[in-house]
Every structure is written in structure tokens, then in C-alpha cells.
Write a protein that holds these residues in place. Sequence first.
Motif, PDB file in Angstrom:
ATOM      1  N   ARG A  21      -0.335   0.284  -4.728  1.00  0.00           N
ATOM      2  CA  ARG A  21      -1.291   0.818  -5.696  1.00  0.00           C
ATOM      3  C   ARG A  21      -1.698  -0.313  -6.636  1.00  0.00           C
ATOM      4  O   ARG A  21      -1.017  -1.324  -6.733  1.00  0.00           O
ATOM      5  CB  ARG A  21      -0.676   1.990  -6.461  1.00  0.00           C
ATOM      6  CG  ARG A  21      -0.157   3.076  -5.522  1.00  0.00           C
ATOM      7  CD  ARG A  21       0.085   4.389  -6.203  1.00  0.00           C
ATOM      8  NE  ARG A  21       1.041   4.315  -7.293  1.00  0.00           N
ATOM      9  CZ  ARG A  21       1.233   5.298  -8.175  1.00  0.00           C
ATOM     10  NH1 ARG A  21       0.521   6.395  -8.098  1.00  0.00           N
ATOM     11  NH2 ARG A  21       2.124   5.161  -9.138  1.00  0.00           N
ATOM     12  N   SER A  22      -2.780  -0.110  -7.345  1.00  0.00           N
ATOM     13  CA  SER A  22      -3.409  -1.211  -8.076  1.00  0.00           C
ATOM     14  C   SER A  22      -2.692  -1.600  -9.363  1.00  0.00           C
ATOM     15  O   SER A  22      -2.883  -2.690  -9.887  1.00  0.00           O
ATOM     16  CB  SER A  22      -4.861  -0.863  -8.397  1.00  0.00           C
ATOM     17  OG  SER A  22      -4.918   0.339  -9.164  1.00  0.00           O
ATOM     18  N   GLY A  23      -1.860  -0.722  -9.898  1.00  0.00           N
ATOM     19  CA  GLY A  23      -1.178  -1.039 -11.159  1.00  0.00           C
ATOM     20  C   GLY A  23      -0.136   0.003 -11.474  1.00  0.00           C
ATOM     21  O   GLY A  23       0.164   0.863 -10.651  1.00  0.00           O
ATOM     22  N   LYS A  24       0.441  -0.063 -12.678  1.00  0.00           N
ATOM     23  CA  LYS A  24       1.479   0.880 -13.094  1.00  0.00           C
ATOM     24  C   LYS A  24       0.833   2.231 -13.415  1.00  0.00           C
ATOM     25  O   LYS A  24       0.302   2.439 -14.503  1.00  0.00           O
ATOM     26  CB  LYS A  24       2.236   0.331 -14.296  1.00  0.00           C
ATOM     27  CG  LYS A  24       3.053  -0.913 -13.984  1.00  0.00           C
ATOM     28  CD  LYS A  24       3.842  -1.387 -15.183  1.00  0.00           C
ATOM     29  CE  LYS A  24       5.011  -0.482 -15.486  1.00  0.00           C
ATOM     30  NZ  LYS A  24       5.880  -1.002 -16.559  1.00  0.00           N
ATOM     31  N   LEU A  25       0.902   3.139 -12.473  1.00  0.00           N
ATOM     32  CA  LEU A  25       0.219   4.428 -12.587  1.00  0.00           C
ATOM     33  C   LEU A  25       1.177   5.588 -12.856  1.00  0.00           C
ATOM     34  O   LEU A  25       0.745   6.729 -12.906  1.00  0.00           O
ATOM     35  CB  LEU A  25      -0.594   4.699 -11.313  1.00  0.00           C
ATOM     36  CG  LEU A  25      -1.651   3.631 -10.982  1.00  0.00           C
ATOM     37  CD1 LEU A  25      -2.287   3.915  -9.624  1.00  0.00           C
ATOM     38  CD2 LEU A  25      -2.707   3.574 -12.071  1.00  0.00           C
ATOM     39  N   GLY A  26       2.462   5.294 -13.019  1.00  0.00           N
ATOM     40  CA  GLY A  26       3.411   6.342 -13.377  1.00  0.00           C
ATOM     41  C   GLY A  26       4.258   6.824 -12.218  1.00  0.00           C
ATOM     42  O   GLY A  26       3.823   6.824 -11.062  1.00  0.00           O
ATOM     43  N   LEU A  27       5.472   7.242 -12.555  1.00  0.00           N
ATOM     44  CA  LEU A  27       6.436   7.675 -11.543  1.00  0.00           C
ATOM     45  C   LEU A  27       5.965   8.927 -10.806  1.00  0.00           C
ATOM     46  O   LEU A  27       6.074   9.018  -9.578  1.00  0.00           O
ATOM     47  CB  LEU A  27       7.782   7.942 -12.215  1.00  0.00           C
ATOM     48  CG  LEU A  27       8.979   8.192 -11.303  1.00  0.00           C
ATOM     49  CD1 LEU A  27       9.260   6.973 -10.441  1.00  0.00           C
ATOM     50  CD2 LEU A  27      10.205   8.563 -12.127  1.00  0.00           C
ATOM     51  N   GLY A  28       5.436   9.876 -11.554  1.00  0.00           N
ATOM     52  CA  GLY A  28       5.007  11.129 -10.939  1.00  0.00           C
ATOM     53  C   GLY A  28       3.954  10.919  -9.876  1.00  0.00           C
ATOM     54  O   GLY A  28       4.053  11.456  -8.758  1.00  0.00           O
ATOM     55  N   THR A  29       2.936  10.122 -10.179  1.00  0.00           N
ATOM     56  CA  THR A  29       1.873   9.885  -9.205  1.00  0.00           C
ATOM     57  C   THR A  29       2.369   9.043  -8.027  1.00  0.00           C
ATOM     58  O   THR A  29       1.836   9.147  -6.922  1.00  0.00           O
ATOM     59  CB  THR A  29       0.653   9.202  -9.861  1.00  0.00           C
ATOM     60  OG1 THR A  29       1.053   7.939 -10.412  1.00  0.00           O
ATOM     61  CG2 THR A  29       0.068  10.068 -10.961  1.00  0.00           C
ATOM     62  N   ALA A  30       3.407   8.220  -8.255  1.00  0.00           N
ATOM     63  CA  ALA A  30       3.993   7.452  -7.151  1.00  0.00           C
ATOM     64  C   ALA A  30       4.615   8.397  -6.129  1.00  0.00           C
ATOM     65  O   ALA A  30       4.467   8.207  -4.907  1.00  0.00           O
ATOM     66  CB  ALA A  30       5.040   6.479  -7.688  1.00  0.00           C
ATOM     67  N   TYR A  31       5.320   9.421  -6.604  1.00  0.00           N
ATOM     68  CA  TYR A  31       5.909  10.401  -5.690  1.00  0.00           C
ATOM     69  C   TYR A  31       4.828  11.174  -4.941  1.00  0.00           C
ATOM     70  O   TYR A  31       4.939  11.415  -3.738  1.00  0.00           O
ATOM     71  CB  TYR A  31       6.805  11.380  -6.453  1.00  0.00           C
ATOM     72  CG  TYR A  31       8.086  10.765  -6.969  1.00  0.00           C
ATOM     73  CD1 TYR A  31       8.828   9.882  -6.192  1.00  0.00           C
ATOM     74  CD2 TYR A  31       8.557  11.059  -8.248  1.00  0.00           C
ATOM     75  CE1 TYR A  31       9.989   9.311  -6.662  1.00  0.00           C
ATOM     76  CE2 TYR A  31       9.731  10.499  -8.734  1.00  0.00           C
ATOM     77  CZ  TYR A  31      10.446   9.621  -7.937  1.00  0.00           C
ATOM     78  OH  TYR A  31      11.596   9.060  -8.400  1.00  0.00           O
ATOM     79  N   VAL A  32       3.787  11.575  -5.659  1.00  0.00           N
ATOM     80  CA  VAL A  32       2.673  12.295  -5.015  1.00  0.00           C
ATOM     81  C   VAL A  32       2.061  11.422  -3.926  1.00  0.00           C
ATOM     82  O   VAL A  32       1.778  11.884  -2.818  1.00  0.00           O
ATOM     83  CB  VAL A  32       1.598  12.690  -6.056  1.00  0.00           C
ATOM     84  CG1 VAL A  32       0.363  13.255  -5.359  1.00  0.00           C
ATOM     85  CG2 VAL A  32       2.163  13.708  -7.047  1.00  0.00           C
ATOM     86  N   HIS A  33       1.862  10.146  -4.241  1.00  0.00           N
ATOM     87  CA  HIS A  33       1.253   9.212  -3.296  1.00  0.00           C
ATOM     88  C   HIS A  33       2.133   9.038  -2.056  1.00  0.00           C
ATOM     89  O   HIS A  33       1.651   9.094  -0.920  1.00  0.00           O
ATOM     90  CB  HIS A  33       1.019   7.865  -3.977  1.00  0.00           C
ATOM     91  CG  HIS A  33       0.213   6.902  -3.157  1.00  0.00           C
ATOM     92  ND1 HIS A  33      -1.143   7.040  -2.987  1.00  0.00           N
ATOM     93  CD2 HIS A  33       0.577   5.792  -2.451  1.00  0.00           C
ATOM     94  CE1 HIS A  33      -1.587   6.062  -2.206  1.00  0.00           C
ATOM     95  NE2 HIS A  33      -0.565   5.291  -1.876  1.00  0.00           N
ATOM     96  N   GLY A  34       3.434   8.823  -2.282  1.00  0.00           N
ATOM     97  CA  GLY A  34       4.341   8.603  -1.163  1.00  0.00           C
ATOM     98  C   GLY A  34       4.550   9.840  -0.309  1.00  0.00           C
ATOM     99  O   GLY A  34       4.671   9.753   0.919  1.00  0.00           O
ATOM    100  N   LEU A  35       4.583  10.994  -0.953  1.00  0.00           N
ATOM    101  CA  LEU A  35       4.881  12.238  -0.245  1.00  0.00           C
ATOM    102  C   LEU A  35       3.867  12.527   0.861  1.00  0.00           C
ATOM    103  O   LEU A  35       4.215  13.080   1.901  1.00  0.00           O
ATOM    104  CB  LEU A  35       4.933  13.407  -1.239  1.00  0.00           C
ATOM    105  CG  LEU A  35       5.330  14.766  -0.676  1.00  0.00           C
ATOM    106  CD1 LEU A  35       6.720  14.719  -0.046  1.00  0.00           C
ATOM    107  CD2 LEU A  35       5.291  15.826  -1.778  1.00  0.00           C
ATOM    108  N   GLN A  36       2.622  12.145   0.646  1.00  0.00           N
ATOM    109  CA  GLN A  36       1.593  12.448   1.646  1.00  0.00           C
ATOM    110  C   GLN A  36       1.809  11.682   2.953  1.00  0.00           C
ATOM    111  O   GLN A  36       1.270  12.061   4.000  1.00  0.00           O
ATOM    112  CB  GLN A  36       0.205  12.143   1.080  1.00  0.00           C
ATOM    113  CG  GLN A  36      -0.059  10.692   0.763  1.00  0.00           C
ATOM    114  CD  GLN A  36      -1.410  10.449   0.116  1.00  0.00           C
ATOM    115  OE1 GLN A  36      -2.403  11.060   0.492  1.00  0.00           O
ATOM    116  NE2 GLN A  36      -1.462   9.554  -0.867  1.00  0.00           N
TER     117      GLN A  36
END
Length: 240
Positions: free
Chosen positions: A72-87
Motif C-alpha cells: 500500500r502507498s503509505g501508513k493507512l492504519g491497522l484496520g484497513t490493512a486487515y481489510v486489504h489482506g482479508l480479500q
Amino acid sequence: MAKNNRYSVLLPTYNERKNLPIIVWLLQQMFNENKLDWEILIIDDGSPDGTQTIAKQLIKAYGANRIKLYTRSGKLGLGTAYVHGLQYATGNFVIIMDADFSHHPKFIPQMIQRQQEADYDIVTGTRYAGDGGVYGWDLKRKLVSRGANLFADTVLQPGVSDLTGSFRLYKEAVLDDVINSTESKGYSFQMEMMVRAKAKGYGVAEVPISFVDRVYGESKLGGEEIVQYLKGVLGLWMKV
């Protein structure tokens, strides 16, 4: 342990170049020793320290079917990292944990065994029950964490001893459901996910873990995140 299950580990990273090879080695060793099917999804928020280069080397070492890198392009937060990875996760179970050795993979077989005892939807590692504990924190950090859990427990009464912990085993479908109804993005993210899971009627079990302060790098928890956490608890109290 069940033979047909596949376990997807979501590892959000930011400047974890030194930690990543060791945590991946420990994870693969644990999974292979227990004859489990597994994959590790590294979600990196644009680390400037070469974390992504290390991740690509790990893919070559262990295979693209085991290690996967999503950037990802930058520090976008832990929650969105999980959402991104889960897909991208292909497992029917998902493990969320930190990449900095705060969470040791040796506890994962206990979490899997606990899940299978009563087909629990979520098993969470707890620092505050049984023989769980925190090591390497100063008194202030311990008080903040304990206070955050007590505050949320008093206001929301979810019946879970460690609401802010981020070492958990989820059924994939349950995580997908809970994460999509969670609004927080920062420090209160883990707390809100657990509270919403309990409100939805999902079965939650706990396994005591030893939490060890990060080996390399700096902690990412700041005063602003603590304020956001308190706001998150009160906001959730109004909704759930």
C-alpha cells in the motif's frame, strides 16, 4: 488437529525488515511441525526500510503459495490493512498478529486446539487471564493498556479479558462479517471488532499468552491514539 483446514496469517508491516524473516521462519516451522496447511499474507504500508525487499526474498525462499506480499502507498492504519489482506486470504481460518515478536507463534497450536473444542468462531490471546502476561513494558504502558481494557470492559461489558489484544484466530467468514461492520481504524479497532462480534452472538474463547515488547523498531502507539480509543469506546457504547 483437523486436516482440511487452511490457516491464513495476516501480517501488517511498517519498517519490519529485521523482524520479518525471523517471524516468518518461526511461523512456517510451527505450521509444518503441526502438519497444518498455511499461508502468510504480508501487508506492507510503504515501508522505507526495505521490508518489501525482504518479503520478496521470503517469497523466493518459501514459495509464492505460502508467502504473499500486498503493498500500500503509505501508513493507512491497522484496520484497513486487515481489510486489504482479508480479500486475498484463501484459508477458512484467519490469524491476525503482529510482526514484531509481540506475539509468539508457539501459542497458535493452543489457539487452534481451543477453537476445535467447541467450534468457537473466535479465539483471542489474552494477556490478562490465566498465566498470560506482559513483558518489556514500563509501568506507564502497562497502566495504559490495563486501563484501556478496564474502561472498555466497564462501559461495554463484553465478557472478554483482553479487548485491545491483536493476536486472534477467526473463522474467515466471521472475520469478514465483523470487520465490515467495524468503523474504527486505529487503536480502538481491535476493541470494536470484539465488541461487535459478541453483540452478533459469535462464540469467543481465550488462550493466555505472553506478550513481549517489540524486539526491533519503535512502538506505534501514541497519545493521540489513546484519545481516539477512549472516544471509540464511548461511541460504540452509544451504538451497540
